[in-house]
Scaffold this motif. Sequence first.
Motif, mmCIF file in Angstrom:
data_model
loop_
_atom_site.group_PDB
_atom_site.id
_atom_site.type_symbol
_atom_site.label_atom_id
_atom_site.label_comp_id
_atom_site.label_asym_id
_atom_site.label_seq_id
_atom_site.Cartn_x
_atom_site.Cartn_y
_atom_site.Cartn_z
ATOM 1 N N ALA A 9 0.893 -1.027 -0.013
ATOM 2 C CA ALA A 9 -0.004 -0.110 0.125
ATOM 3 C C ALA A 9 0.901 1.130 0.068
ATOM 4 O O ALA A 9 1.588 1.522 0.897
ATOM 5 N N ILE A 10 0.927 1.883 -1.058
ATOM 6 C CA ILE A 10 1.813 3.190 -1.439
ATOM 7 C C ILE A 10 0.930 4.144 -0.894
ATOM 8 O O ILE A 10 0.032 4.303 -1.481
ATOM 9 N N ILE A 11 1.589 5.008 -0.103
ATOM 10 C CA ILE A 11 0.930 6.182 0.535
ATOM 11 C C ILE A 11 1.515 7.555 0.391
ATOM 12 O O ILE A 11 2.759 7.723 -0.067
ATOM 13 N N SER A 12 0.615 8.481 0.072
ATOM 14 C CA SER A 12 1.017 10.017 -0.076
ATOM 15 C C SER A 12 0.086 10.652 0.971
ATOM 16 O O SER A 12 -1.300 10.575 0.685
ATOM 17 N N ILE A 13 0.596 11.718 1.813
ATOM 18 C CA ILE A 13 -0.433 12.299 2.642
ATOM 19 C C ILE A 13 -0.431 14.003 2.141
ATOM 20 O O ILE A 13 0.889 14.263 1.949
ATOM 21 N N ILE A 14 -1.449 14.526 1.795
ATOM 22 C CA ILE A 14 -1.351 16.129 1.416
ATOM 23 C C ILE A 14 -2.425 16.702 2.435
ATOM 24 O O ILE A 14 -3.440 16.161 2.756
ATOM 25 N N GLN A 15 -2.277 17.777 2.634
ATOM 26 C CA GLN A 15 -3.360 18.696 3.397
ATOM 27 C C GLN A 15 -3.599 19.884 2.650
ATOM 28 O O GLN A 15 -2.661 20.592 1.945
ATOM 29 N N LEU A 16 -4.818 20.241 2.559
ATOM 30 C CA LEU A 16 -5.353 21.566 2.393
ATOM 31 C C LEU A 16 -5.801 22.467 3.358
ATOM 32 O O LEU A 16 -6.639 22.107 4.100
ATOM 33 N N GLY A 54 -6.448 27.169 1.634
ATOM 34 C CA GLY A 54 -6.380 27.445 0.291
ATOM 35 C C GLY A 54 -4.862 26.807 -0.299
ATOM 36 O O GLY A 54 -4.556 26.962 -1.523
ATOM 37 N N LEU A 55 -4.219 26.380 0.714
ATOM 38 C CA LEU A 55 -2.744 25.870 0.365
ATOM 39 C C LEU A 55 -2.517 24.535 0.493
ATOM 40 O O LEU A 55 -3.076 23.979 1.489
ATOM 41 N N TYR A 56 -1.634 24.059 -0.334
ATOM 42 C CA TYR A 56 -1.561 22.668 -0.385
ATOM 43 C C TYR A 56 -0.248 22.465 0.480
ATOM 44 O O TYR A 56 0.797 23.239 0.205
ATOM 45 N N ASP A 57 -0.136 21.176 1.335
ATOM 46 C CA ASP A 57 1.145 21.163 2.154
ATOM 47 C C ASP A 57 1.215 19.271 2.139
ATOM 48 O O ASP A 57 0.337 18.794 2.306
ATOM 49 N N VAL A 58 2.567 19.133 1.773
ATOM 50 C CA VAL A 58 2.943 17.595 1.886
ATOM 51 C C VAL A 58 3.866 17.376 2.781
ATOM 52 O O VAL A 58 5.041 17.551 2.750
ATOM 53 N N PRO A 59 3.407 16.922 3.932
ATOM 54 C CA PRO A 59 4.420 16.663 5.177
ATOM 55 C C PRO A 59 5.301 15.448 4.946
ATOM 56 O O PRO A 59 5.120 14.643 4.263
ATOM 57 N N LYS A 60 6.377 15.631 5.642
ATOM 58 C CA LYS A 60 7.476 14.448 5.786
ATOM 59 C C LYS A 60 6.789 13.391 6.460
ATOM 60 O O LYS A 60 6.084 13.508 7.544
ATOM 61 N N VAL A 61 6.696 12.259 5.989
ATOM 62 C CA VAL A 61 6.270 11.067 6.558
ATOM 63 C C VAL A 61 7.320 9.839 6.970
ATOM 64 O O VAL A 61 8.059 9.897 6.034
ATOM 65 N N ARG A 62 7.165 9.167 7.931
ATOM 66 C CA ARG A 62 8.188 8.299 8.284
ATOM 67 C C ARG A 62 8.178 7.108 7.397
ATOM 68 O O ARG A 62 8.998 6.412 7.150
ATOM 69 N N THR A 63 7.111 6.802 6.436
ATOM 70 C CA THR A 63 7.105 5.594 5.688
ATOM 71 C C THR A 63 6.479 6.058 4.300
ATOM 72 O O THR A 63 5.372 6.738 4.510
ATOM 73 N N ALA A 64 6.738 5.318 3.170
ATOM 74 C CA ALA A 64 6.273 5.721 1.973
ATOM 75 C C ALA A 64 5.105 4.528 1.509
ATOM 76 O O ALA A 64 4.409 4.745 0.744
ATOM 77 N N LYS A 65 5.423 3.158 2.344
ATOM 78 C CA LYS A 65 4.417 2.232 1.958
ATOM 79 C C LYS A 65 4.692 1.126 3.056
ATOM 80 O O LYS A 65 5.346 1.251 3.946
ATOM 81 N N TYR A 99 -0.573 11.414 12.027
ATOM 82 C CA TYR A 99 -0.386 12.362 11.190
ATOM 83 C C TYR A 99 -1.658 13.198 10.953
ATOM 84 O O TYR A 99 -1.900 13.929 10.071
ATOM 85 N N LYS A 100 -2.645 12.810 12.087
ATOM 86 C CA LYS A 100 -3.879 13.398 11.826
ATOM 87 C C LYS A 100 -4.532 13.501 10.542
ATOM 88 O O LYS A 100 -5.143 14.420 10.101
ATOM 89 N N VAL A 101 -4.752 12.261 9.975
ATOM 90 C CA VAL A 101 -5.433 12.221 8.370
ATOM 91 C C VAL A 101 -6.982 12.113 8.712
ATOM 92 O O VAL A 101 -7.366 11.361 9.588
ATOM 93 N N ASP A 102 -7.726 12.865 8.022
ATOM 94 C CA ASP A 102 -9.052 12.784 8.125
ATOM 95 C C ASP A 102 -9.648 11.724 7.213
ATOM 96 O O ASP A 102 -10.631 11.189 7.627
ATOM 97 N N THR A 103 -9.262 11.600 6.074
ATOM 98 C CA THR A 103 -9.602 10.755 5.007
ATOM 99 C C THR A 103 -8.630 9.930 4.364
ATOM 100 O O THR A 103 -7.552 10.396 3.944
ATOM 101 N N VAL A 104 -9.122 8.666 4.005
ATOM 102 C CA VAL A 104 -8.116 7.832 3.216
ATOM 103 C C VAL A 104 -8.814 7.503 1.987
ATOM 104 O O VAL A 104 -9.733 7.010 1.854
#
Length: 143
Positions: A13-20, A23-34, A60-65
């Motif tokens: 399961a390859i992942i990427s977290i992004i936040q809005l 009105g701005l997008y942010d891609v935080p550093k995450v300890r694992t990519a998959k 990482y306080k993710v709201d939705t997957v």
Amino acid sequence: MRVCGVELKGNDAIISIIQLKDGLYDVPKVRTAKFTLVDAINTEPLKKFQFDFLQLMKDYKVDTVVIKQRDLKGKYAGNPLSFKIEGALQLMTELNVMVISSTYIKEGLSKAQVKPDAREVGLKLFQEPALLTAFGYLEQQAS
């Protein structure tokens, strides 16, 4: 809103977290990519997979997957193991998990002024489909 995009390939399961935010997008550093399901037969590895995935989402306080949908049959059909992983993710009641189609993602990307590039935001190239899945979802939600 913080979203985790997921692309399922084989037993990964390859992942990427992004936040809005504002009105701005942010891609935080995450300890694992998959995440990798090492044993597809026994229950304990599947439970560990779920636990590790859920822990990362909480950290990482993710709201939705959002999971990128795969074909069920044909030349580009998803690996059977990837559907087991998808089910394991969907059954986690602590998370809001949904499967979204390529068409839905493309519609979201078409609304964007700029499409993100994995390398430019500090991700590995193999994470780009997961990033675009999350980004397309956020663009659809914003409109």
